[in-house]
Design a protein around this motif. Sequence first.
Motif, PDB file in Angstrom:
ATOM      1  N   UNK A   1     -12.164  24.239  -3.850  1.00  0.00           N
ATOM      2  CA  UNK A   1     -11.809  23.069  -3.048  1.00  0.00           C
ATOM      3  C   UNK A   1     -10.449  23.304  -2.417  1.00  0.00           C
ATOM      4  N   UNK A   2     -10.390  23.287  -1.097  1.00  0.00           N
ATOM      5  CA  UNK A   2      -9.123  23.468  -0.411  1.00  0.00           C
ATOM      6  C   UNK A   2      -8.287  22.206  -0.441  1.00  0.00           C
ATOM      7  N   UNK A   3      -6.984  22.362  -0.653  1.00  0.00           N
ATOM      8  CA  UNK A   3      -6.059  21.238  -0.692  1.00  0.00           C
ATOM      9  C   UNK A   3      -4.980  21.412   0.369  1.00  0.00           C
ATOM     10  N   UNK A   4      -4.435  20.296   0.809  1.00  0.00           N
ATOM     11  CA  UNK A   4      -3.293  20.353   1.717  1.00  0.00           C
ATOM     12  C   UNK A   4      -2.096  20.941   0.973  1.00  0.00           C
ATOM     13  N   UNK A   5      -1.477  21.950   1.581  1.00  0.00           N
ATOM     14  CA  UNK A   5      -0.357  22.634   0.922  1.00  0.00           C
ATOM     15  C   UNK A   5       0.496  23.305   1.992  1.00  0.00           C
ATOM     16  N   UNK A   6       1.827  23.174   1.917  1.00  0.00           N
ATOM     17  CA  UNK A   6       2.589  22.439   0.907  1.00  0.00           C
ATOM     18  C   UNK A   6       2.683  20.955   1.247  1.00  0.00           C
ATOM     19  N   UNK A   7       2.760  20.115   0.233  1.00  0.00           N
ATOM     20  CA  UNK A   7       2.901  18.673   0.405  1.00  0.00           C
ATOM     21  C   UNK A   7       3.935  18.163  -0.586  1.00  0.00           C
ATOM     22  N   UNK A   8       4.912  17.429  -0.072  1.00  0.00           N
ATOM     23  CA  UNK A   8       5.897  16.748  -0.916  1.00  0.00           C
ATOM     24  C   UNK A   8       6.202  15.417  -0.247  1.00  0.00           C
ATOM     25  N   UNK A   9       5.571  14.356  -0.740  1.00  0.00           N
ATOM     26  CA  UNK A   9       5.664  13.041  -0.107  1.00  0.00           C
ATOM     27  C   UNK A   9       6.278  12.051  -1.085  1.00  0.00           C
ATOM     28  N   UNK A  10       7.270  11.332  -0.606  1.00  0.00           N
ATOM     29  CA  UNK A  10       7.866  10.237  -1.369  1.00  0.00           C
ATOM     30  C   UNK A  10       7.769   8.972  -0.535  1.00  0.00           C
ATOM     31  N   UNK A  11       7.371   7.884  -1.174  1.00  0.00           N
ATOM     32  CA  UNK A  11       7.286   6.593  -0.497  1.00  0.00           C
ATOM     33  C   UNK A  11       7.927   5.529  -1.370  1.00  0.00           C
ATOM     34  N   UNK A  12       8.877   4.839  -0.810  1.00  0.00           N
ATOM     35  CA  UNK A  12       9.520   3.726  -1.515  1.00  0.00           C
ATOM     36  C   UNK A  12       9.284   2.445  -0.725  1.00  0.00           C
ATOM     37  N   UNK A  13       8.970   1.376  -1.447  1.00  0.00           N
ATOM     38  CA  UNK A  13       8.687   0.074  -0.824  1.00  0.00           C
ATOM     39  C   UNK A  13       9.646  -0.954  -1.430  1.00  0.00           C
ATOM     40  N   UNK A  14      10.481  -1.531  -0.589  1.00  0.00           N
ATOM     41  CA  UNK A  14      11.431  -2.558  -1.008  1.00  0.00           C
ATOM     42  C   UNK A  14      10.960  -3.900  -0.468  1.00  0.00           C
TER      43      UNK A  14
ATOM     44  N   UNK B   1       0.825  -1.205   0.000  1.00  0.00           N
ATOM     45  CA  UNK B   1       0.000   0.000   0.000  1.00  0.00           C
ATOM     46  C   UNK B   1       0.866   1.265   0.000  1.00  0.00           C
ATOM     47  N   UNK B   2       0.530   2.177  -0.879  1.00  0.00           N
ATOM     48  CA  UNK B   2       1.185   3.495  -0.890  1.00  0.00           C
ATOM     49  C   UNK B   2       0.384   4.448  -0.009  1.00  0.00           C
ATOM     50  N   UNK B   3       0.213   4.055   1.257  1.00  0.00           N
ATOM     51  CA  UNK B   3      -0.693   4.792   2.143  1.00  0.00           C
ATOM     52  C   UNK B   3      -0.170   6.153   2.556  1.00  0.00           C
ATOM     53  N   UNK B   4       1.105   6.447   2.335  1.00  0.00           N
ATOM     54  CA  UNK B   4       1.605   7.786   2.655  1.00  0.00           C
ATOM     55  C   UNK B   4       0.985   8.840   1.748  1.00  0.00           C
ATOM     56  N   UNK B   5       0.465   8.414   0.586  1.00  0.00           N
ATOM     57  CA  UNK B   5      -0.137   9.343  -0.363  1.00  0.00           C
ATOM     58  C   UNK B   5      -1.649   9.424  -0.223  1.00  0.00           C
ATOM     59  N   UNK B   6      -2.240   8.501   0.526  1.00  0.00           N
ATOM     60  CA  UNK B   6      -3.706   8.430   0.610  1.00  0.00           C
ATOM     61  C   UNK B   6      -4.374   9.753   0.982  1.00  0.00           C
ATOM     62  N   UNK B   7      -3.869  10.495   2.000  1.00  0.00           N
ATOM     63  CA  UNK B   7      -4.608  11.707   2.414  1.00  0.00           C
ATOM     64  C   UNK B   7      -4.679  12.791   1.349  1.00  0.00           C
ATOM     65  N   UNK B   8      -3.872  12.697   0.304  1.00  0.00           N
ATOM     66  CA  UNK B   8      -3.760  13.802  -0.650  1.00  0.00           C
ATOM     67  C   UNK B   8      -4.391  13.515  -2.006  1.00  0.00           C
ATOM     68  N   UNK B   9      -4.868  12.308  -2.219  1.00  0.00           N
ATOM     69  CA  UNK B   9      -5.438  11.963  -3.531  1.00  0.00           C
ATOM     70  C   UNK B   9      -6.870  11.465  -3.388  1.00  0.00           C
ATOM     71  N   UNK B  10      -7.561  11.977  -2.403  1.00  0.00           N
ATOM     72  CA  UNK B  10      -8.953  11.584  -2.194  1.00  0.00           C
ATOM     73  C   UNK B  10      -9.881  12.547  -2.916  1.00  0.00           C
ATOM     74  N   UNK B  11     -11.056  12.044  -3.244  1.00  0.00           N
ATOM     75  CA  UNK B  11     -12.060  12.876  -3.900  1.00  0.00           C
ATOM     76  C   UNK B  11     -12.813  13.694  -2.855  1.00  0.00           C
TER      77      UNK B  11
END
Length: 992
Positions: free
Chosen positions: A567-580, A547-557
């Motif tokens: 529509x208000x958006x979370x800002x600033x946001x810069x999230x990177x998630x890597x899964x090994x 799951x790329x759940x670190x991005x979930x809060x920012x790509x919801x409808x």
Amino acid sequence: MRDCGRGRAGYWLWLSLFFCSSLLSIHTNVHALQGVALTDTPEWVERYPAVLPEPVPVEEAIGGEYYLLVDQQTRAVDTLQNFFHYAVVALNTQGVESVAQISVTYDPTYEHLQLHDIYVHRNGQLLDRLHSADIKLMQRESELDAQIYDGRITANIILSDVRVGDVIEYSYSIIGQNPVYQNIFADRLELQWSVPVFQQYFRLIRPKDKPLNTLPVNTSLALEKRELGDFIEYRLTQQKISALTRESETPGWYNPYPRIYLSELQSWQQVAEWARPHYQLPAELSPGIKDLHNQIMQASDSSEASVVKALHYVQSEVRYLGIEIGVSSHVPSPPEATFNRRFGDCKDKTMLLLALLKLQGIEAYPALVHSRYRHTIANYLPTPNAFNHVIVYAKVNNKGYWLDPTLLYQLGSLHSLYQPDYGMALILREGEQTLTAFETKPHAKKEVKERIDLSGGVGEPATYRIETQYFGKDAEDFRAYLALSGKQKIQQEYINYYSKFYPSIQPLSPLMINNENADFIVTEEFYVIPDYWRSDEETNRTETYFYSNALYPYVIKPKIIRRSAPLGLAYPVDVKQSIEVLLPFAWQVETDEYNNDNRFFLYSDRVSYDNASNTLLLDYQYKSKVSFIPPDNLSEYLDFIKQIDKRLDYYIYHQYEQEGITPAITVDQQSWSGKWHLIIIAALTLVFAAFTYAGIEYSYDRKLRSHLYVVSFIKFMTLTVCTFNLYCLYWYWANRRILMGDKGYARALLMVLLLPVTLPFLYYSAFCARHHKYPFYGLMLGTGFFVLLTSFWWLPAPWNMTALLAGVCLLPLVKQVNSYVRFFESNARNDHEWRARHVLLTVVSCFAIIYQLATYLSFMPSSEVIAGDQLWKKDLKFMHRNGLLRSDEKLLYFYSDGLFSFQEDGNAVTNQRVLSYWRDDLTQQLNVETAGFNDIINIDVDRQLLKDNTIITVTRTDGSQFILFVSQKGRKDQFFTQKLLTLWEGERQTSL
């Protein structure tokens, strides 16, 4: 300055103290109440009557009350006088609770309250309740949650004997103005509210020699103006004002309500000239401040470092608390007082920071901002009330910085400090004439690195390691979170969150937090997940998800799609998630890379695989570019969100019977539900080719055919069932000469077409002609054929399939024809043989019959509504996995418009809600619409008689809608709609 504070440590202590003080309310003779007097209505006031409309628009009322009159009159001559006159009717019990208590807030340090009258209108009577009212003065401190104590008092007036239908009419005046404004007049006239109002009156009287600027916002209304001797009178009247509800998820600065701004100031320079004297530093600073300055300079190796240390001291060593009584609402305390008492509000902390920067030789100024309305203040009239917060603007090495001394946990270097973008600021420096736009790029970044070890084997436990790095604003927020909650509580909250994805997760070690670096903070988590792999008995495979759940809060409808507000958006946001992911053996992975760089955000993901270490690598990134979406651009934004939504997660699986390499396939890659059109085209092509060959074969067979038609019992019954009894007609026509004799062609054709009706009589005639011992036996066989054949229409499914066995009643005739032909036509034996066309017809028909049986047994979508307990376990499992059905819900009725699978489409009503889902043909994304019965305000059922489906339109309380389509077959749609309406009405009655 009010509203400028944020919650701080020690909040609960102050809350307890002030809550206790609020209970010590004054209740005595009204003339003895602090700042309160009973007086007649002032002579300059014009009285407007409270009119009760006929009928009262009960359907528009909110909270059981309806405002009949909102009347505000202001006399801005010498002493400021504000007169307020209201009338409200109680429509139900809830309305009585509201209107029977009147609250008026004022500041006793410079204002006093005059109560003029309180009346109750009841059945044509006017009841005076002013002298019998229970009046209490309470110091509530409504802004205490922001650590602000302003000393305002609320006069709480409790009325007795208030009933449903009563009209409460009352008026009062507040006399006085905060002396800090120096008689500068500025106000804001509201023209619409979240509740409806029948009549509004506004009147303002000002001296003629003091011009007034007005600015309408979100309205076309304007003030009427006329001269009254030495004064100017401004008026506004409007009626039947509807309620305006603010949409959810809007930016904080957005204000949809119509209003008119009033101000006597002409420019922002005048505002700066008013405010600047309040922020003058003393010529000589105290020894304590100078000693602090020396310590800072000794510990700093650069001007940037000394500025940060001074800022950090004011932020962390001076706690936030605002004592904003009287002029202190806008006038700061001297720096020495703030330094000695170690607390202050934004004004006080700003002055102390300015003092420290002055000693460093740094050019710095106070800057007035509004923490909520931000950049929009540039669109309003210049007024001291345009601001609610003050920060510092400093120039360090010829570069400007915005510094907020009320923020906490800013440990980084000067260039990495996070500063909220307040949009516009009024810098209080000499000669400043206008607002200054913020030139800052808010810095925030979070990097999540996950390592999932599955090397123990498929079905074995997994170890899960998460390392998270926070930078800028995200680092400051996490430090505040850590200070407020503590490490142990944070770890428990983390476990609760991950349990949504991995129910069996367990911590291997305590949460580790590295806060040594000032520019960022690092956390490490270690878990074991015993049941990481999931077994699916339906597909005989084991699978697992990432799951790329670190991005979930920012790509919801958004909750409201059809909207007129941004529509208000979370800002600033810069999230990177890597899964090994360390896999147990070699895995076939299709590499993939995707990038979506639009004007709203940047999204990218990448799938790669390291063959040497059997490691799957997943990388995701989301970076916001804007803080809000205008309504006109919402559709474009949602299209981008839909594009990336299906790419957020990834999964792999392993078949039980396979021991070697198993491909890892995403949901989208292995789904065939959107490719049925290709399968159908290919199948039709094969069928066409097969029938073409069968036609050629039939033409050849005709040369060998007899004029009589002989078939075996097995072939006769097989083709009869496969052709749904049409083969009976063909066989009867082929042997008409034996069965009916020499009759005309047209007459013979008519009798064959009417075979189900005429067969009993033909049977009887045939048996009589051959002197059968029991001629009525033939009549019974013919009648049985008719009954079985028509059972398709009068028997319920699947029992109506017995109609396919009607051919059994023709077997005596088949035997008779075969016996007759066997003696006369030797070539007729060729008809016993099976041809390719017969095999093809049988195969195709078997598929059709199996499909029909599958729909009858609810193994595949039926053409009618079914009960919820008729669904198979595999389909219920699909609904539970995708969140369509909760564990505590009971599925009552269900209908699917899918062709082969319930996963394509579904409409359902449960004991808790109604839902509809469908899979997009192009993207294969599962779209879901659902509403609980308490979230529905209307259900519209359109049973179109000339169409196959009943259309149900569900309207939620937020105004959004979705549609369900339910088949009318068997009139079972009525079961669905009746149950839906019954449950909804029951929920409405319960809530009422």
